[in-house]
Scaffold this motif. Structure first.
Motif, PDB file in Angstrom:
ATOM      1  N   SER A  49       0.829  -1.212   0.000  1.00 43.79           N
ATOM      2  CA  SER A  49       0.000   0.000   0.000  1.00 43.79           C
ATOM      3  C   SER A  49       0.862   1.260   0.000  1.00 43.79           C
ATOM      4  N   ASP A  50       2.173   1.064   0.080  1.00 45.89           N
ATOM      5  CA  ASP A  50       3.118   2.181   0.069  1.00 45.89           C
ATOM      6  C   ASP A  50       3.524   2.483  -1.380  1.00 45.89           C
ATOM      7  N   PRO A  51       3.207   3.666  -1.897  1.00 45.29           N
ATOM      8  CA  PRO A  51       3.550   3.973  -3.296  1.00 45.29           C
ATOM      9  C   PRO A  51       5.048   3.970  -3.567  1.00 45.29           C
ATOM     10  N   ALA A  52       5.865   4.160  -2.526  1.00 43.60           N
ATOM     11  CA  ALA A  52       7.322   4.180  -2.709  1.00 43.60           C
ATOM     12  C   ALA A  52       7.835   2.849  -3.238  1.00 43.60           C
ATOM     13  N   VAL A  53       7.173   1.744  -2.890  1.00 42.45           N
ATOM     14  CA  VAL A  53       7.597   0.425  -3.364  1.00 42.45           C
ATOM     15  C   VAL A  53       7.507   0.365  -4.888  1.00 42.45           C
ATOM     16  N   TYR A  54       6.435   0.915  -5.435  1.00 43.01           N
ATOM     17  CA  TYR A  54       6.206   0.836  -6.882  1.00 43.01           C
ATOM     18  C   TYR A  54       7.116   1.765  -7.684  1.00 43.01           C
ATOM     19  N   LYS A  55       7.711   2.743  -7.004  1.00 38.12           N
ATOM     20  CA  LYS A  55       8.658   3.622  -7.689  1.00 38.12           C
ATOM     21  C   LYS A  55       9.978   2.919  -7.976  1.00 38.12           C
ATOM     22  N   ARG A  56      10.258   1.831  -7.239  1.00 43.06           N
ATOM     23  CA  ARG A  56      11.551   1.150  -7.361  1.00 43.06           C
ATOM     24  C   ARG A  56      11.463  -0.240  -7.969  1.00 43.06           C
ATOM     25  N   CYS A  57      10.265  -0.839  -7.980  1.00 40.61           N
ATOM     26  CA  CYS A  57      10.169  -2.203  -8.504  1.00 40.61           C
ATOM     27  C   CYS A  57       8.766  -2.500  -8.997  1.00 40.61           C
ATOM     28  N   ARG A  58       8.634  -3.684  -9.604  1.00 46.63           N
ATOM     29  CA  ARG A  58       7.331  -4.216 -10.008  1.00 46.63           C
ATOM     30  C   ARG A  58       7.046  -5.430  -9.124  1.00 46.63           C
ATOM     31  N   PRO A  59       6.264  -5.254  -8.055  1.00 46.45           N
ATOM     32  CA  PRO A  59       6.016  -6.370  -7.134  1.00 46.45           C
ATOM     33  C   PRO A  59       4.936  -7.313  -7.632  1.00 46.45           C
ATOM     34  N   LEU A  60       5.215  -8.607  -7.525  1.00 45.52           N
ATOM     35  CA  LEU A  60       4.256  -9.644  -7.910  1.00 45.52           C
ATOM     36  C   LEU A  60       4.110 -10.618  -6.746  1.00 45.52           C
ATOM     37  N   VAL A  61       2.918 -10.718  -6.192  1.00 43.06           N
ATOM     38  CA  VAL A  61       2.675 -11.644  -5.091  1.00 43.06           C
ATOM     39  C   VAL A  61       2.382 -13.028  -5.656  1.00 43.06           C
ATOM     40  N   VAL A  62       2.993 -14.043  -5.077  1.00 44.49           N
ATOM     41  CA  VAL A  62       2.666 -15.428  -5.408  1.00 44.49           C
ATOM     42  C   VAL A  62       1.905 -15.984  -4.206  1.00 44.49           C
ATOM     43  N   GLY A  63       0.616 -16.223  -4.396  1.00 46.74           N
ATOM     44  CA  GLY A  63      -0.209 -16.657  -3.272  1.00 46.74           C
ATOM     45  C   GLY A  63      -1.627 -16.936  -3.699  1.00 46.74           C
ATOM     46  N   ASP A  64      -2.572 -16.630  -2.817  1.00 45.18           N
ATOM     47  CA  ASP A  64      -3.987 -16.836  -3.091  1.00 45.18           C
ATOM     48  C   ASP A  64      -4.709 -15.496  -3.065  1.00 45.18           C
ATOM     49  N   ALA A  65      -5.354 -15.157  -4.160  1.00 43.26           N
ATOM     50  CA  ALA A  65      -6.046 -13.872  -4.265  1.00 43.26           C
ATOM     51  C   ALA A  65      -7.127 -13.718  -3.201  1.00 43.26           C
ATOM     52  N   CYS A  66      -7.807 -14.814  -2.870  1.00 44.64           N
ATOM     53  CA  CYS A  66      -8.889 -14.729  -1.888  1.00 44.64           C
ATOM     54  C   CYS A  66      -8.390 -14.285  -0.521  1.00 44.64           C
ATOM     55  N   MET A  67      -7.170 -14.694  -0.152  1.00 44.11           N
ATOM     56  CA  MET A  67      -6.612 -14.313   1.146  1.00 44.11           C
ATOM     57  C   MET A  67      -6.179 -12.851   1.153  1.00 44.11           C
ATOM     58  N   LEU A  68      -5.722 -12.351   0.014  1.00 42.79           N
ATOM     59  CA  LEU A  68      -5.361 -10.935  -0.070  1.00 42.79           C
ATOM     60  C   LEU A  68      -6.616 -10.065  -0.028  1.00 42.79           C
ATOM     61  N   GLU A  69      -7.695 -10.536  -0.641  1.00 45.23           N
ATOM     62  CA  GLU A  69      -8.968  -9.817  -0.555  1.00 45.23           C
ATOM     63  C   GLU A  69      -9.420  -9.701   0.902  1.00 45.23           C
ATOM     64  N   GLN A  70      -9.271 -10.783   1.636  1.00 48.08           N
ATOM     65  CA  GLN A  70      -9.638 -10.793   3.045  1.00 48.08           C
ATOM     66  C   GLN A  70      -8.722  -9.885   3.854  1.00 48.08           C
ATOM     67  N   ALA A  71      -7.433  -9.931   3.537  1.00 49.80           N
ATOM     68  CA  ALA A  71      -6.445  -9.156   4.286  1.00 49.80           C
ATOM     69  C   ALA A  71      -6.611  -7.660   4.083  1.00 49.80           C
TER      70      ALA A  71
END
Length: 347
Positions: free
Chosen positions: A25-47
């Protein structure tokens, strides 16, 4: 092009999904890289609801090339391994262990195929992974197995304090038996190269003793005389600026004060305790962790792996209060190593 950083979600019943959303949720992360989560989308929706980030969109992909990589959108390579109706948050389970293991396996494969530039891991639970039938003692061993790496070591880092280990996930009795010249020299060499990869041109390496007071010339043990000193001497002959053995009760203070760029610890707790004393800050008055910092990096692999330096924290899972600093630091290290690797390749 900014590096693609593959981030495992960790044990789905842990704080992993929550701190992943918090970190991204920190925009600074996206200024330096392209992050890709490997996991389950349903758990990120919950989180995202748990941590108050409902506006973030979860974007499922099947390949890194499909990522949008914009702040406000979390790209996730959705493995669809978890049934949230059956998963108990904060509990050890074979289902969660299987999912956590498969996330790691997938991110390693993506890195080996060159589809991502570095890997970052959230915590998994060793008991859960073993319940799922995967008998590894931790991330480091999984990475070594799937990359066919024989010579590797764990590095912990907190600001200017860096520590590598001669042994890690073994009993203390076995750790003493593993403190041999060949292995110590191997770790010194790996530490030297890691510092070079981080841009430190002439690394200063401090090597810890095994016994109290470094054995007092054999009074409390002969490992320093027979194993550690010969390893340090050989490293010096190779042009490595190594110093030691130095008593473990003083070497970390010296390293923090700038005497050494990295410390070679002889066993797991010798290196972990000073890092966690510095990086884990508990607020007694507020009854919560103000900081959970520190990064775990596996050195010697053909791919880049950085990790949080904490466990699954099942006691905090589902509360939305878990601290994401260690994950953000791990992402920073992944970016730094990926950029250094690219510069070396291009030069």
């Amino acid at each position: 092009m900014k590096p693609i950083i593959g981030i495992t979600m960790g044990d789905p019943a842990s704080i992993g999904p929550e701190i992943t959303v918090k970190a991204l949720s920190d925009p600074a992360v996206y200024k330096r890289c392209r992050p890709l989560v490997v996991g389950d989308a349903c758990m990120l929706e919950q989180a995202k609801t748990l941590v108050g980030q409902e506006r973030i969109q979860i974007h499922s992909v099947t390949d890194p090339s499909q990522g949008i990589y914009q702040w406000g959108i979390i790209d996730v390579l959705d493995m669809a391994l978890v049934d949230p109706r059956k998963l108990e948050i904060g509990k050890v389970s074979a289902m969660a262990g299987e999912a956590a293991f498969r996330y790691v396996e997938k991110v390693i494969n993506l890195a080996m195929e060159g589809k991502i530039d570095a890997t970052v891991t959230n915590a998994l639970n060793k008991e859960a992974v073993n319940l799922a039938g995967h008998h590894f003692s931790g991330h480091t061993e999984i990475y070594a197995y799937y990359t066919n790496t024989k010579k590797y070591t764990m590095m912990l880092a907190h600001h200017n304090l860096r520590v590598v280990h001669v042994s890690t996930h073994v009993s203390l009795r076995q750790a003493c038996d593993l403190a041999k010249k060949e292995r110590i020299l191997e770790v010194i060499r790996i530490a030297h190269q890691a510092c070079r990869d981080m841009g430190i041109q002439k690394p200063k390496i401090g090597v810890a003793g095994l016994n109290p007071h470094c054995g007092e010339n054999g009074l409390f043990g002969r490992e320093e005389i027979e194993e550690i000193v010969p390893a340090v001497q050989e490293a010096k002959r190779e042009g490595i600026e190594a110093d030691g053995p130095i008593p473990a009760d003083s070497i970390f203070s010296k390293a923090r004060g700038g005497w050494y760029d990295i410390v070679v610890a002889m066993y797991h707790d010798q290196g972990h305790i000073p890092l966690k004393v510095l990086g884990f800050v508990y607020n007694e008055e507020r009854k919560q962790w103000d900081a959970v910092e520190g990064v775990n990096i596996t050195l010697g692999l053909p791919i880049i792996r950085a990790s949080v330096d904490h466990g699954t924290a099942f006691d905090q899972a589902g509360t939305g209060l878990a601290n994401e600093l260690s994950l953000k630091n791990a992402i920073d290290y992944g970016i730094h190593f990926a950029e250094s690797k690219k510069l070396k390749k291009d030069s």
